[in-house]
Design a protein around this motif. Sequence first.
Motif, PDB file in Angstrom:
ATOM      1  N   UNK A   1       6.855   5.704   5.759  1.00  0.00           N
ATOM      2  CA  UNK A   1       7.063   5.838   4.307  1.00  0.00           C
ATOM      3  C   UNK A   1       7.552   4.562   3.648  1.00  0.00           C
ATOM      4  N   UNK A   2       8.286   3.733   4.401  1.00  0.00           N
ATOM      5  CA  UNK A   2       9.042   2.675   3.768  1.00  0.00           C
ATOM      6  C   UNK A   2      10.324   3.249   3.202  1.00  0.00           C
ATOM      7  N   UNK A   3      10.989   2.477   2.377  1.00  0.00           N
ATOM      8  CA  UNK A   3      12.292   2.880   1.841  1.00  0.00           C
ATOM      9  C   UNK A   3      12.113   3.595   0.506  1.00  0.00           C
ATOM     10  N   UNK A   4      12.579   4.834   0.453  1.00  0.00           N
ATOM     11  CA  UNK A   4      12.409   5.702  -0.716  1.00  0.00           C
ATOM     12  C   UNK A   4      13.728   5.935  -1.428  1.00  0.00           C
ATOM     13  N   UNK A   5      13.631   6.243  -2.709  1.00  0.00           N
ATOM     14  CA  UNK A   5      14.839   6.527  -3.487  1.00  0.00           C
ATOM     15  C   UNK A   5      14.473   7.323  -4.737  1.00  0.00           C
ATOM     16  N   UNK A   6      15.212   8.407  -4.962  1.00  0.00           N
ATOM     17  CA  UNK A   6      15.170   9.137  -6.237  1.00  0.00           C
ATOM     18  C   UNK A   6      16.517   8.925  -6.913  1.00  0.00           C
TER      19      UNK A   6
ATOM     20  N   UNK B   1       4.615   4.741 -14.549  1.00  0.00           N
ATOM     21  CA  UNK B   1       3.956   5.437 -13.447  1.00  0.00           C
ATOM     22  C   UNK B   1       2.988   4.489 -12.753  1.00  0.00           C
ATOM     23  N   UNK B   2       3.173   4.320 -11.463  1.00  0.00           N
ATOM     24  CA  UNK B   2       2.233   3.590 -10.622  1.00  0.00           C
ATOM     25  C   UNK B   2       2.040   4.387  -9.344  1.00  0.00           C
ATOM     26  N   UNK B   3       0.808   4.785  -9.086  1.00  0.00           N
ATOM     27  CA  UNK B   3       0.491   5.628  -7.916  1.00  0.00           C
ATOM     28  C   UNK B   3       1.334   6.897  -7.914  1.00  0.00           C
ATOM     29  N   UNK B   4       1.612   7.426  -9.105  1.00  0.00           N
ATOM     30  CA  UNK B   4       2.564   8.534  -9.221  1.00  0.00           C
ATOM     31  C   UNK B   4       2.108   9.796  -8.523  1.00  0.00           C
ATOM     32  N   UNK B   5       0.803  10.005  -8.403  1.00  0.00           N
ATOM     33  CA  UNK B   5       0.295  11.220  -7.769  1.00  0.00           C
ATOM     34  C   UNK B   5      -0.390  10.939  -6.437  1.00  0.00           C
ATOM     35  N   UNK B   6      -0.198   9.722  -5.921  1.00  0.00           N
ATOM     36  CA  UNK B   6      -0.734   9.386  -4.600  1.00  0.00           C
ATOM     37  C   UNK B   6       0.188   9.946  -3.530  1.00  0.00           C
ATOM     38  N   UNK B   7      -0.390  10.529  -2.511  1.00  0.00           N
ATOM     39  CA  UNK B   7       0.423  11.171  -1.481  1.00  0.00           C
ATOM     40  C   UNK B   7       1.120  10.149  -0.598  1.00  0.00           C
ATOM     41  N   UNK B   8       2.396  10.396  -0.401  1.00  0.00           N
ATOM     42  CA  UNK B   8       3.248   9.536   0.403  1.00  0.00           C
ATOM     43  C   UNK B   8       4.115  10.420   1.303  1.00  0.00           C
TER      44      UNK B   8
ATOM     45  N   UNK C   1       0.809  -1.218   0.000  1.00  0.00           N
ATOM     46  CA  UNK C   1       0.000   0.000   0.000  1.00  0.00           C
ATOM     47  C   UNK C   1       0.840   1.264   0.000  1.00  0.00           C
ATOM     48  N   UNK C   2       2.112   1.159   0.370  1.00  0.00           N
ATOM     49  CA  UNK C   2       2.968   2.345   0.413  1.00  0.00           C
ATOM     50  C   UNK C   2       3.657   2.624  -0.924  1.00  0.00           C
ATOM     51  N   UNK C   3       3.566   1.688  -1.854  1.00  0.00           N
ATOM     52  CA  UNK C   3       4.378   1.774  -3.066  1.00  0.00           C
ATOM     53  C   UNK C   3       3.901   2.863  -4.029  1.00  0.00           C
ATOM     54  N   UNK C   4       4.869   3.523  -4.633  1.00  0.00           N
ATOM     55  CA  UNK C   4       4.639   4.402  -5.784  1.00  0.00           C
ATOM     56  C   UNK C   4       5.917   4.391  -6.609  1.00  0.00           C
ATOM     57  N   UNK C   5       5.766   4.440  -7.907  1.00  0.00           N
ATOM     58  CA  UNK C   5       6.931   4.439  -8.787  1.00  0.00           C
ATOM     59  C   UNK C   5       6.736   5.342  -9.975  1.00  0.00           C
TER      60      UNK C   5
END
Length: 427
Positions: A239-244, A59-66, A42-46
């Motif tokens: 948030x889980x683990x994030x990366x840009x 794009x997956x959940x690209x505009x979902x707030x995290x 549920x936390x994922x976005x890419x």
Amino acid sequence: MAATDLLNRRSNAKSFAARAGCFVLTAFLAAISVPASAVANAKYAGYVIDVNTGEVLYATNANARRYPASLTKMMTLYLTFEGLDAGRFMKSTRIAVSAHAASEPPSKLGLRAGSTITVEDAMHALVTKSANDAATALGEFLGGSEPGFAKMATNKARALGMQNTNFRNAHGLPDPAQVTTAADMARLGIALRKRFPHHYPIFETRSYRFGKTTLRSHNRLVGSVEGVDGIKTGFINASGFNLVTSVRRDGRSVVAVVLGGRTAASRDAHMRELLQRHLPLASRSREGNDLEPTRDSTLVALLEEAPRVGPVPSFRSTDENLSNVEVASAATADPITTGSLGLPSAEGTWAIQIAAVPDRAGAIRILEKAKSDHDGFPASVEPLVVEFSDGSSLLYRARFVGFDARETAWATCRALKQKGYGCWATR
């Protein structure tokens, strides 16, 4: 059974098998288009975007707030780079560490309340160790207080078109009101690359010596994946683990975002997967550098934050006294990109900017001091002050125009940086 019935049954069986085969193939293709790490998370976005064209490649959940976690520090560094380029402080400037900054939880440097740290050390601490005490000290220095920084950062996010992002602190530690999206983080990553090409290489730092300690980067993709040049990792429980990640290879250029990874290792593996799959689909820049995006509406907005500077009068005096520097007007806000700004060409096609300050006299003084500090300006180069407004305030860009080549402009910038000036070159 009649022969006709038998043939019909066999035909129907073949038709069903064919339909089933198509269904299985379709399901398989759908499955491989959504990475395994995204399943039931549920936390994922890419998000992956072609920086050369602005085309969204994934794009997956690209505009979902995290929750951004330490990706927040990208904005802290953005505002720090702005301050350096505006001449408000230098990398050697020492900033105070408040009791609040010193009390931040890890990851941290262990700074003591009442001590100081240089801007340069703080920046490297954010990029490598993702130090929360250094981030808070830097945020309080930039904004006067943590709430002041939060307002500054959120306003900058809006100016960059990050409509779904709110900041409440400079480090990314938990705050339910501090939210972002994968698309917004990609936008910020691109802005950092395009606005600050002279500062951006800090994101490639793999280790940094601070006192007797060596700070090592949390970003494992830098140095292990060809073409990766940053940008930032992040983690909090919410948030889980994030990366840009930014990668430039063979003329192709993408920025990719993964939010909500279950572990650092699985997040990194997923990012590698996204890059392996989508980088070959990105366009090639003819010059091997980023071109202005033309298709993605969010990036068009980013780069069209304001029209380019219109025609301006050129300053022809070569007198050592710069008190007669001309002021050219720009109707709107400072664009993000370092592309053509419509500057007077003088004797050449390149210009350098060393500051942007709130008053014309201050810009002139900076130009005078730079001319005094550096005796290597080509004869064709002239000082110019360019006036521009962001809609609420008036600023003055201090520039030297008339460089005949990119190499000459950047060589001058490097020399000025060694003397403590913020500097970038533009055509």
